[in-house]
Design a protein around this motif. Sequence first.
Motif, PDB file in Angstrom:
ATOM      1  N   UNK A 110       7.308   2.804   4.254  1.00 61.82           N
ATOM      2  CA  UNK A 110       6.815   2.663   5.632  1.00 61.82           C
ATOM      3  C   UNK A 110       5.293   2.672   5.661  1.00 61.82           C
ATOM      4  N   UNK A 111       4.669   3.467   4.787  1.00 62.73           N
ATOM      5  CA  UNK A 111       3.214   3.488   4.748  1.00 62.73           C
ATOM      6  C   UNK A 111       2.670   4.656   3.960  1.00 62.73           C
ATOM      7  N   UNK A 112       1.335   4.709   3.866  1.00 65.68           N
ATOM      8  CA  UNK A 112       0.636   5.746   3.113  1.00 65.68           C
ATOM      9  C   UNK A 112      -0.599   6.168   3.894  1.00 65.68           C
ATOM     10  N   UNK A 113      -0.869   7.471   3.921  1.00 65.07           N
ATOM     11  CA  UNK A 113      -2.111   7.995   4.500  1.00 65.07           C
ATOM     12  C   UNK A 113      -2.848   8.755   3.413  1.00 65.07           C
ATOM     13  N   UNK A 114      -4.053   8.298   3.064  1.00 60.00           N
ATOM     14  CA  UNK A 114      -4.890   9.018   2.104  1.00 60.00           C
ATOM     15  C   UNK A 114      -5.761  10.001   2.872  1.00 60.00           C
ATOM     16  N   UNK A 115      -5.646  11.264   2.548  1.00 57.05           N
ATOM     17  CA  UNK A 115      -6.298  12.339   3.289  1.00 57.05           C
ATOM     18  C   UNK A 115      -7.730  12.586   2.815  1.00 57.05           C
ATOM     19  N   UNK A 116      -8.537  13.300   3.610  1.00 60.36           N
ATOM     20  CA  UNK A 116      -9.896  13.643   3.189  1.00 60.36           C
ATOM     21  C   UNK A 116      -9.892  14.539   1.949  1.00 60.36           C
ATOM     22  N   UNK A 119      -3.417   3.574   5.187  1.00 59.87           N
ATOM     23  CA  UNK A 119      -4.521   4.185   5.921  1.00 59.87           C
ATOM     24  C   UNK A 119      -5.408   5.010   4.991  1.00 59.87           C
ATOM     25  N   UNK A 120      -6.707   4.853   5.160  1.00 61.48           N
ATOM     26  CA  UNK A 120      -7.681   5.646   4.422  1.00 61.48           C
ATOM     27  C   UNK A 120      -8.394   6.562   5.412  1.00 61.48           C
ATOM     28  N   UNK A 121      -7.929   7.826   5.491  1.00 60.03           N
ATOM     29  CA  UNK A 121      -8.515   8.797   6.423  1.00 60.03           C
ATOM     30  C   UNK A 121      -9.527   9.701   5.730  1.00 60.03           C
ATOM     31  N   UNK A 122     -10.008   9.261   4.558  1.00 60.87           N
ATOM     32  CA  UNK A 122     -10.872  10.122   3.737  1.00 60.87           C
ATOM     33  C   UNK A 122     -12.217  10.427   4.384  1.00 60.87           C
TER      34      UNK A 122
END
Length: 533
Positions: A386-392, A420-423
């Motif tokens: 479904x997706x990926x979120x890269x965290x800070x 998603x790149x939330x870094x």
Amino acid sequence: MTLDITYTTKTKQLIDNLKSVCANYGLGNDGNEFKIISQVFLYKFLNDKFHYEVKKQQQKLGKDADPELLMDLLDENVPQLRKDQLISHLHNIQNSDDFAKTFDDTLRDIGTQNAGIFSIKSYLGAKDKLFDELSQFISDASQRDAFCKALINKLFEFSFEESFEDYFEEKYDFFKDIFEYLIKDYNSDSGGKYAEYYTPNAVARIIANILVPEPVKQAKCYDPSVGSGSLLMSLAHKIGEDKCTIYSEDISQKSSTMLRLNLILNNLTHSIPNVIKTNTIAQPYYLDKQKFDYIVSNPPFKLDFSDFRDDLEKDSFKERFFAGIPNVPKAKKESMAIYLLFIQHIMHSLNDNGKAAIVVPTGFITAQSGIEKKIRERLIDKGWLRGVVSMPSNIFASTGTNVSVIFIDKKADGEHIVLMDASKLGETVKEGKNQRTVLTREEEARIVETFNNKKAIEDLSVIVTKKQIKEKNYSFSAGQYFEVKIEYIDITADEFQEKMKGFEERLSSLFVEGNRLDNEIQKQLKGVRYERD
């Protein structure tokens, strides 16, 4: 001060009071100190929960209601305590002979009569004891009465000043902080074998809100490396405590004790029988018994499992570990990537409509070969990503490893995968010797809303297809799909000539400086002489 901050502050105060008692009797940072504090803490909550439920019934029936009737009307998941088992009673009789024996007997009896509700099963089905004989941890028998008196006095003083009864209606997403505070002295900086690490509240809330965007009627929720259960608690609050059943496995007895407390506090007592203490990878309890609607996990990333690694090569394990099993390195066995086994276990444990969220080291999403890539290939080829979120960075205070969250959905839309790149989000704060990145509630909401609505936002998220991911060698990194933009600026012919003149002058000066350095080097070389000792 908000209710959750007040609660956390008061609970830390109780823990500190109990730690002080242990220190005064020679058990400060002793191996048994954790057992004493956590079990006395549990007794306190059982006591308050019982009071709370009885008062609710008295409000319906009147204060003069028959005590036996009140007990009969209590919910089956409410702890059952007799009058002589209450903190107030033990406080009143603390000067009686053999008080330590009375104290131990009271806790043992409470455990026995509530074993069906609160005991935790092992892999083989044996149930643990709710309480140990705590006085026996004092080697000097003459000090045991005084030790137990000190414990009960701390509980009585705390009950008189501030009861936890007011908080039983609350949502305990913040309780993770209390667990972390309670056992921080028992984990080394490196964690040790099967160390507990805590998922930040922000990450737990993001996972729950992405996994459950719409109301759910009933769900079976599972965590194979549960720890204290913060991920499952957030998920249960999102779904509704009365609409979900919790299942969990973990090898740590400490984690099982903490999870039991968490389930009691979160109105999930009905799920305590599903808490299993076992080695999920080598001895999975639920593997052939149950498939799950939702799975959440923040598994240990690296761990030495060489002692049972070869057993996993047997045919009975091959279907589950389709991508392979990490080899034992010649050095640093503790670096074995056990999280890869947990990912495969989770994929195997989902039902046909199952959804999962797994915290992984960010390196997993771009590895060019090996088990990591085989897992990513399976997720794409099956259409489950479904997706990926890269965290800070540093969102976990206990480890500097960069992490990402993989979202799996057996019914995922293969044409609209969210990366998603939330870094770059979050604010850096200092916690003791460590730095930690904290997301604001607004940033949490932005991540969830962007992900669930499948929005493409510059430098934050992209929406890609299965085909595009295959073309990028199965990379799940948002940054590899961001559009590279080149900004063009209109200038006049005169401005162009002026810029070119500046470039030529700068280049000429560099040539002059280069010639000077060449001559200097040649001069120095001519001065070099051979001398023999």
